[in-house]
Design a protein around this motif. Structure first.
Motif, short mmCIF file in Angstrom:
data_model
loop_
_atom_site.label_atom_id
_atom_site.label_comp_id
_atom_site.label_asym_id
_atom_site.label_seq_id
_atom_site.Cartn_x
_atom_site.Cartn_y
_atom_site.Cartn_z
N MET A 37 0.74 -1.34 -0.02
CA MET A 37 -0.11 0.03 -0.07
C MET A 37 1.01 1.19 0.14
SD MET A 37 -2.74 -0.87 2.89
CE MET A 37 -3.29 0.56 3.07
N ILE A 62 -1.52 3.31 8.17
CA ILE A 62 -2.67 3.25 7.09
C ILE A 62 -3.34 4.70 6.79
CG2 ILE A 62 -4.80 2.20 6.22
CD1 ILE A 62 -3.80 -0.44 7.59
N GLU A 66 -2.87 6.56 3.49
CA GLU A 66 -4.10 6.79 2.65
C GLU A 66 -4.07 8.40 2.25
OE1 GLU A 66 -7.24 4.69 4.33
OE2 GLU A 66 -6.80 3.09 3.04
N ARG A 167 -4.41 -7.27 -6.55
CA ARG A 167 -4.92 -6.77 -5.63
C ARG A 167 -5.78 -7.63 -4.66
NH1 ARG A 167 -5.05 -1.53 -4.76
NH2 ARG A 167 -7.15 -0.35 -4.37
N LEU A 171 -5.34 -7.54 -0.66
CA LEU A 171 -6.61 -7.24 0.05
C LEU A 171 -6.71 -8.34 1.12
CD1 LEU A 171 -9.29 -5.95 0.39
CD2 LEU A 171 -10.26 -7.37 -1.48
N VAL A 174 -4.34 -7.68 4.06
CA VAL A 174 -4.93 -6.89 5.02
C VAL A 174 -5.84 -7.42 5.83
CG1 VAL A 174 -6.08 -4.52 4.88
CG2 VAL A 174 -4.12 -4.84 3.20
N PHE A 175 -6.62 -8.22 5.15
CA PHE A 175 -7.77 -9.07 6.05
C PHE A 175 -7.24 -9.89 7.01
CE2 PHE A 175 -11.00 -12.30 6.40
CZ PHE A 175 -12.13 -11.44 7.02
N PRO A 178 -7.45 -8.26 10.97
CA PRO A 178 -8.31 -8.30 11.91
C PRO A 178 -8.74 -9.47 12.23
CG PRO A 178 -8.90 -7.29 9.56
CD PRO A 178 -7.43 -7.41 9.69
N PRO A 205 -18.15 -0.02 15.99
CA PRO A 205 -18.73 0.59 14.69
C PRO A 205 -19.73 1.45 14.98
CG PRO A 205 -18.70 -1.67 14.63
CD PRO A 205 -18.35 -1.40 16.19
N HIS A 208 -18.35 4.80 15.87
CA HIS A 208 -17.63 5.28 14.56
C HIS A 208 -18.50 5.91 13.60
CE1 HIS A 208 -14.52 5.25 11.35
NE2 HIS A 208 -15.45 5.09 10.39
N MET B 59 -12.92 -2.12 11.89
CA MET B 59 -12.08 -2.72 10.64
C MET B 59 -12.75 -3.69 10.00
SD MET B 59 -8.27 -2.71 12.07
CE MET B 59 -7.42 -3.76 10.62
N LEU B 62 -16.86 -1.55 9.48
CA LEU B 62 -16.96 -0.45 8.53
C LEU B 62 -15.39 -0.03 8.25
CD1 LEU B 62 -19.18 1.56 10.97
CD2 LEU B 62 -19.76 0.97 8.68
N GLU B 64 -12.06 1.13 6.16
CA GLU B 64 -11.74 2.44 5.23
C GLU B 64 -10.44 1.81 4.55
OE1 GLU B 64 -10.81 5.28 8.31
OE2 GLU B 64 -12.82 5.69 8.46
N GLY B 65 -10.37 2.57 3.14
CA GLY B 65 -9.46 1.73 2.41
C GLY B 65 -9.77 0.73 1.50
N LEU B 66 -8.60 -0.07 1.39
CA LEU B 66 -8.54 -1.02 0.61
C LEU B 66 -9.54 -2.47 1.11
CD1 LEU B 66 -7.09 -2.60 -1.73
CD2 LEU B 66 -5.19 -3.53 0.24
N LEU B 67 -9.78 -2.52 2.52
CA LEU B 67 -10.64 -3.55 2.97
C LEU B 67 -12.10 -3.29 2.42
CD1 LEU B 67 -10.01 -5.01 6.39
CD2 LEU B 67 -10.18 -6.22 4.32
N GLU B 69 -13.12 -2.49 -0.23
CA GLU B 69 -13.52 -3.00 -1.69
C GLU B 69 -14.14 -4.48 -1.41
OE1 GLU B 69 -9.90 -2.92 -4.02
OE2 GLU B 69 -9.85 -0.79 -3.76
#
Lengths: 239, 115
Positions: A37, A62, A66, A167, A171, A174-175, A178, A205, A208, B59, B62, B64-67, B69
């Motif tokens: 990234m 991050i 961004e 990509r 992705l 990055v997943f 969490p 959430p 947020h 995360m 909700l 932000e960014g790449l995830l 998608e």
């Protein structure tokens, strides 16, 4: 003192052993995602690696990457990155009592604070109370040392591999983060911690949505204090 | 990449590190004399657990960014698979992580965003 596989190892080695495996692997892979990234956002190899070593908190990194890619003003980037890492205040506050006795010199506590991140925090919160105070700093040093090494290597690898990964691979990497931490915290022990985790999962959430800037701090203040008060009420009644 | 140092970029990286360190240092500064048996320690731990759990849940739900998608359903199914395998196999962390990530990768690979 700390037997493992029938052998007794010192606290540094124990920290290294505990971190080597899932924590280091997940961290390495997550930082591969971050490195890739960072390259797409226009960072250089060394600024990407330096950001991992200096900021040492992925959500803030991050946010930085961004906003940098969007060409945001410097002050806005720094403020957003710092806000995304505000959890370090309660995290460091909550581990300090485990270090205060063994580290009477405050300067070492400031060093401990810099190396704090989710993995070492979860490890020391879990194992620290069962150790002698003197064993905690070396255990933490071993654990955090492996983590930061894996993260720096991962950032560099991700930067170099950025063009070669699809990509979907980025992705998925990055997943990974969490998912891993969901399980680390699904494994929380103790009534107060479990209640705080559950309240946080719901409140995170929601707050947020209420305020993206202050949601995380509100989650800590409201869900954390609520869990503490519920635990205290239960302790008074039953324990 | 231009020749020489990109001072603005280095400035951002250094300031972001320093701005995160403020939180860490503030905690050391404030929390010097708290005992692990104290009520204050219990309160700080609860706040920290809630904040970290809230961050991770945010995360996933909700992002932000790449995830962002990946559809919400894929993210929830991935995390759900990880939790199910984790507890199903007596809290096996590695198996849970692998299951969650594999399910997510299959979902985005076969049905996911056209990348």
């Amino acid at each position: 003192m700390l037997p493992i596989n029938g052998k007794t190892v010192g606290p540094i080695a124990r920290g290294v052993i505990d971190a080597t495996g899932m924590p280091a692997l997940v961290l390495f892979a997550s930082m591969v995602g971050y490195g890739s990234m960072a390259r797409e956002a226009g960072l250089t190899l060394w600024t990407a690696i330096a950001s991992t070593g200096l900021t040492w908190g992925l959500p803030g990194q991050i946010a930085m990457v961004e906003l940098y890619a969007l060409g945001a003003p410097m002050l806005a980037i720094v403020a957003a990155s710092s806000a995304a890492n505000a959890r370090f205040l309660p995290m460091v506050l909550s581990v300090m009592p485990l270090f205060n006795e063994a580290l009477p010199r405050k300067r070492w506590r400031y060093v401990v604070a810099q190396f704090m991140s989710l993995n070492p925090w979860a490890a020391i919160m879990r194992r620290g109370p069962g150790m002698t105070p003197a064993d905690r700093p070396p255990y933490y040093a071993g654990f955090a040392g492996v983590c930061i090494t894996a993260a720096l290597l991962g950032t560099g690898a991700g930067f170099i591999l950025a063009g070669a990964m699809s990509r979907n691979v980025t992705l998925t990497l990055v997943f990974l983060n969490p998912v891993f931490f969901t399980l680390v915290f699904a494994d929380a022990r103790g009534r107060a911690a479990i209640m705080a985790v559950l309240a946080g999962v719901v409140a995170g959430p929601l707050f947020h949505l209420l305020s993206p800037d202050w949601g995380l701090l509100l989650t800590g203040a409201v869900a954390g204090t609520g869990a503490y008060m519920a635990d205290r009420a239960l302790r008074r009644r039953y324990d | 990449m231009t020749d020489g140092l990109d001072w603005r970029l280095w400035g951002i990286v250094l300031l972001c590190g320093a701005a995160t360190y403020i939180w860490r240092a503030l905690a050391v500064f404030v929390g010097g004399r708290v005992s692990p048996e104290s009520e204050a320690f219990r309160l700080f731990s609860c706040i920290a657990y809630a904040m970290v759990a809230g961050l991770i849940s945010r995360m996933v739900i909700l992002p932000e960014g790449l995830l962002a998608e990946a559809p919400l359903s894929f993210r929830l199914i991935g995390v759900g698979a990880a939790v199910a395998v984790f507890f199903g196999l007596k809290r096996n962390l590695a198996a849970g992580v692998i299951a969650g990530v594999a399910v997510f990768a299959l979902l985005i690979g076969f049905a996911g965003p056209p990348m």
